[in-house]
Design an enzyme around this catalytic site. Sequence first.
Site, PDB file in Angstrom:
ATOM      1  N   HIS A  83      -3.224  -3.535   7.833  1.00 34.63           N
ATOM      2  CA  HIS A  83      -3.897  -3.308   6.822  1.00 34.63           C
ATOM      3  C   HIS A  83      -4.744  -1.973   6.453  1.00 34.63           C
ATOM      4  O   HIS A  83      -5.090  -1.370   7.360  1.00 34.63           O
ATOM      5  CB  HIS A  83      -4.972  -4.345   7.962  1.00 34.63           C
ATOM      6  CG  HIS A  83      -6.372  -4.941   7.318  1.00 34.63           C
ATOM      7  ND1 HIS A  83      -6.503  -5.376   6.458  1.00 34.63           N
ATOM      8  CD2 HIS A  83      -7.267  -3.568   7.206  1.00 34.63           C
ATOM      9  CE1 HIS A  83      -7.931  -5.675   5.450  1.00 34.63           C
ATOM     10  NE2 HIS A  83      -8.405  -4.647   6.526  1.00 34.63           N
TER      11      HIS A  83
ATOM     12  N   HIS B  96       0.618  -1.247   0.025  1.00 33.13           N
ATOM     13  CA  HIS B  96       0.145  -0.209  -0.118  1.00 33.13           C
ATOM     14  C   HIS B  96       0.450   1.201   0.109  1.00 33.13           C
ATOM     15  O   HIS B  96       0.441   2.794  -0.594  1.00 33.13           O
ATOM     16  CB  HIS B  96      -0.699  -0.270   0.854  1.00 33.13           C
ATOM     17  CG  HIS B  96      -1.297  -0.962   1.440  1.00 33.13           C
ATOM     18  ND1 HIS B  96      -2.890  -1.677   0.174  1.00 33.13           N
ATOM     19  CD2 HIS B  96      -2.123  -2.308   2.365  1.00 33.13           C
ATOM     20  CE1 HIS B  96      -3.612  -2.252   0.287  1.00 33.13           C
ATOM     21  NE2 HIS B  96      -2.922  -2.960   1.875  1.00 33.13           N
TER      22      HIS B  96
ATOM     23  N   ASP C  26      -8.371  -1.088   5.020  1.00 38.69           N
ATOM     24  CA  ASP C  26      -9.529  -1.321   5.139  1.00 38.69           C
ATOM     25  C   ASP C  26     -10.577  -0.588   4.232  1.00 38.69           C
ATOM     26  O   ASP C  26     -11.534  -0.977   4.116  1.00 38.69           O
ATOM     27  CB  ASP C  26     -10.072  -0.989   6.456  1.00 38.69           C
ATOM     28  CG  ASP C  26     -11.552  -2.301   7.099  1.00 38.69           C
ATOM     29  OD1 ASP C  26     -10.772  -3.060   7.259  1.00 38.69           O
ATOM     30  OD2 ASP C  26     -12.558  -1.839   7.200  1.00 38.69           O
TER      31      ASP C  26
END
Length: 151
Positions: free
Chosen positions: A146, A40, A148
């Site tokens: 993470h 990411h 989301d």
Amino acid sequence: MDQERFFILFPPLFLVLLVLDYVQPSLAKESRAKKFQRQHMDPNTSTITASYCNEMMKRRNMTVGRCKLVNTFIHEPLHKVRAICFQENVRCKNGQSNCHQSSSKMRITDCRLKKGSKYPKCDYQTQQLQKSIIVACECVQYETVHFDGSV
Ligand SMILES: *[C@@H]1O[C@H](CO)[C@@H](O)[C@H](O)[C@H]1NC(C)=O
Ligand SMILES: *[C@@H]1O[C@H](CO)[C@@H](O)[C@H](O)[C@H]1NC(C)=O
């Protein structure tokens, strides 16, 4: 082999095995925080071309074995993304409570696999956006682990 030679040979071998044992877990298992960064984080890219997702999804190993369907890259410095861990706490999509939403909009690129694209030819649609993002954090080091979503 006589006993004396055995003990002369044995210590170096033992050391080598210890070193391998020590090194291997870090090679084999990527931490969740490192995985988040691989999948990411792209802080330095400012100009996004139409082929950005095709190149980046491949370079960041998300087209190995299968084409990952959707993925978002964040074009902000890592410290700004980690700081989200101290911003508004929201519920994650999976029901867990360790998600946080950024108070400011962030520069992101959404990559979405085009319909009809078949592995190993992973063909993505590239979309640049400015949105608030939601990430999951792990408490101990305040690491983002993470992605989301974006809202
Ligand atoms: C991104 O830019 C920063 C600051 O200019 C630099 O320190 C860093 O090495 C760069 N990262 C990459 C992956 O090029
Ligand atoms: C992708 O996988 C290859 C082979 O396992 C590895 O050498 C490379 O470092 C990986 N790239 C990234 C960005 O993790």
